[in-house]
Design a protein around this motif. Structure first.
Motif, PDB file in Angstrom:
ATOM      1  N   GLY A 167       0.793  -1.222   0.000  1.00  0.00           N
ATOM      2  CA  GLY A 167       0.000   0.000   0.000  1.00  0.00           C
ATOM      3  C   GLY A 167       0.820   1.264   0.000  1.00  0.00           C
ATOM      4  N   ALA A 168       2.014   1.224   0.598  1.00  0.00           N
ATOM      5  CA  ALA A 168       2.868   2.411   0.686  1.00  0.00           C
ATOM      6  C   ALA A 168       4.310   2.018   0.392  1.00  0.00           C
ATOM      7  N   ASP A 169       5.143   3.031   0.089  1.00  0.00           N
ATOM      8  CA  ASP A 169       6.547   2.765  -0.220  1.00  0.00           C
ATOM      9  C   ASP A 169       6.684   1.868  -1.447  1.00  0.00           C
ATOM     10  N   TYR A 170       5.746   1.987  -2.364  1.00  0.00           N
ATOM     11  CA  TYR A 170       5.758   1.149  -3.568  1.00  0.00           C
ATOM     12  C   TYR A 170       6.920   1.594  -4.446  1.00  0.00           C
ATOM     13  N   PRO A 182       9.892   5.635  -2.791  1.00  0.00           N
ATOM     14  CA  PRO A 182       9.363   7.003  -2.857  1.00  0.00           C
ATOM     15  C   PRO A 182       8.952   7.554  -1.494  1.00  0.00           C
ATOM     16  N   SER A 183       9.378   6.909  -0.404  1.00  0.00           N
ATOM     17  CA  SER A 183       8.950   7.201   0.970  1.00  0.00           C
ATOM     18  C   SER A 183       7.568   6.582   1.169  1.00  0.00           C
ATOM     19  N   PRO A 184       7.094   6.480   2.407  1.00  0.00           N
ATOM     20  CA  PRO A 184       5.806   5.779   2.624  1.00  0.00           C
ATOM     21  C   PRO A 184       4.575   6.566   2.186  1.00  0.00           C
ATOM     22  N   ILE A 185       4.611   7.100   0.976  1.00  0.00           N
ATOM     23  CA  ILE A 185       3.401   7.687   0.409  1.00  0.00           C
ATOM     24  C   ILE A 185       2.515   6.554  -0.107  1.00  0.00           C
TER      25      ILE A 185
END
Length: 280
Positions: A167-170, A182-185
């Motif tokens: 879900g994040a940091d993809y 990309p950071s936990p966006i």
């Protein structure tokens, strides 16, 4: 007379961080080591992003700080207070007014401009850490462009859930060269990095890494031909306050009725939309 130098850090520290930023801009997606300084906030609270902000900010800048979509969380408020106390710069909640935006976990809904700098806080900058614990070996893998491990993680998710579940940091592929965290966006924000007009900088204080995505740079989320990358979907759901459906939504439960409802995660965007709607 201030107890601190302008922007808290000494000039030599700021110069060293700026050099790391320049190298990151010159080599998009490459993790540049830097001597991360001790900051008056706990590690994990954005020390890497904060050091970039303090090293680049000038007296004429206007700062916006976001924490998971909110400008008023403890993390965002304390970072704004520190920067404002040591620089005297203006702060804002409005994305369009800011020249520098420091964020944890979100990229604003308002499209960024080429006169803005987006700074993202990063807890874990290495996209290959889940498959290789050795820093020496991950550096070698980047040098050899050996990214099969990153694809393997996505493949395992597809085998287990019939879709990528991250879900994040993809992870993303930057400028046809480096795989980058990309950071936990949320995945919802990944497309905003591709060909962004604003310079995007990433700082990991605990891991002592800085990297960058210059403006107008090609950024692609990792995917397979038969399982293309998809952002989070909110089909049939709208923000209860604004009626918007093309934004990232947070789920809430009404304590009195038990009813589930949704609100736009970007609180300043929601506020601006409502003000415009009311003609304020």
């Amino acid at each position: 007379m201030s107890l601190f130098p302008f922007a808290f850090l000494d000039e030599q520290s700021k110069k060293e961080i700026r050099r790391a930023v320049l190298k990151g801009v010159a080599i998009p997606g490459y993790q540049v080591p830097f001597a991360s300084r001790e900051m008056p906030i706990g590690r994990g609270w954005g020390t890497g992003g904060l050091q970039i902000t303090l090293s680049l900010i000038g007296e004429s800048d206007v700062l916006k700080v976001i924490d998971q979509g909110s400008d008023e969380s403890v993390n965002a408020v304390n970072i704004k207070k520190l920067v404002q106390k040591t620089t005297g710069v203006e702060t804002t909640i409005h994305t369009s007014e800011a020249t520098m935006i420091q964020s944890r976990h979100r990229i604003p809904e308002v499209p960024l401009r080429n006169d803005q700098i987006m700074i993202l806080q990063v807890p874990e900058p290495e996209p290959l850490r889940h498959v290789e614990r050795s820093e020496f070996k991950t550096k070698q893998m980047h040098a050899e462009r050996e990214y099969s491990g990153a694809y393997l993680l996505l493949f395992e998710q597809i085998m287990r859930y019939n879709q990528t579940s991250q879900g994040a940091d993809y992870p993303v592929f930057v400028h046809n060269r480096y795989v980058m965290n990309p950071s936990p966006i949320p995945r919802f924000d990944n497309p905003k990095i591709n060909q962004s007009e604003a310079l995007m900088l990433f700082g990991a204080g605990r891991e002592k890494k800085i990297y960058a995505v210059p403006a107008y740079t090609k950024v692609e989320s990792l995917a397979f031909d038969d399982y293309p990358f998809e952002i989070e979907k909110f089909e049939g759901k709208v923000c209860r306050a604004t009626g918007l459906s093309n934004v990232f939504l947070d789920e809430f439960t009404d304590e009195e009725t038990g009813e589930t409802y949704y609100l736009c995660n970007d609180t300043s965007y929601m506020q601006e939309y409502l003000e415009q709607k009311r003609g304020i």
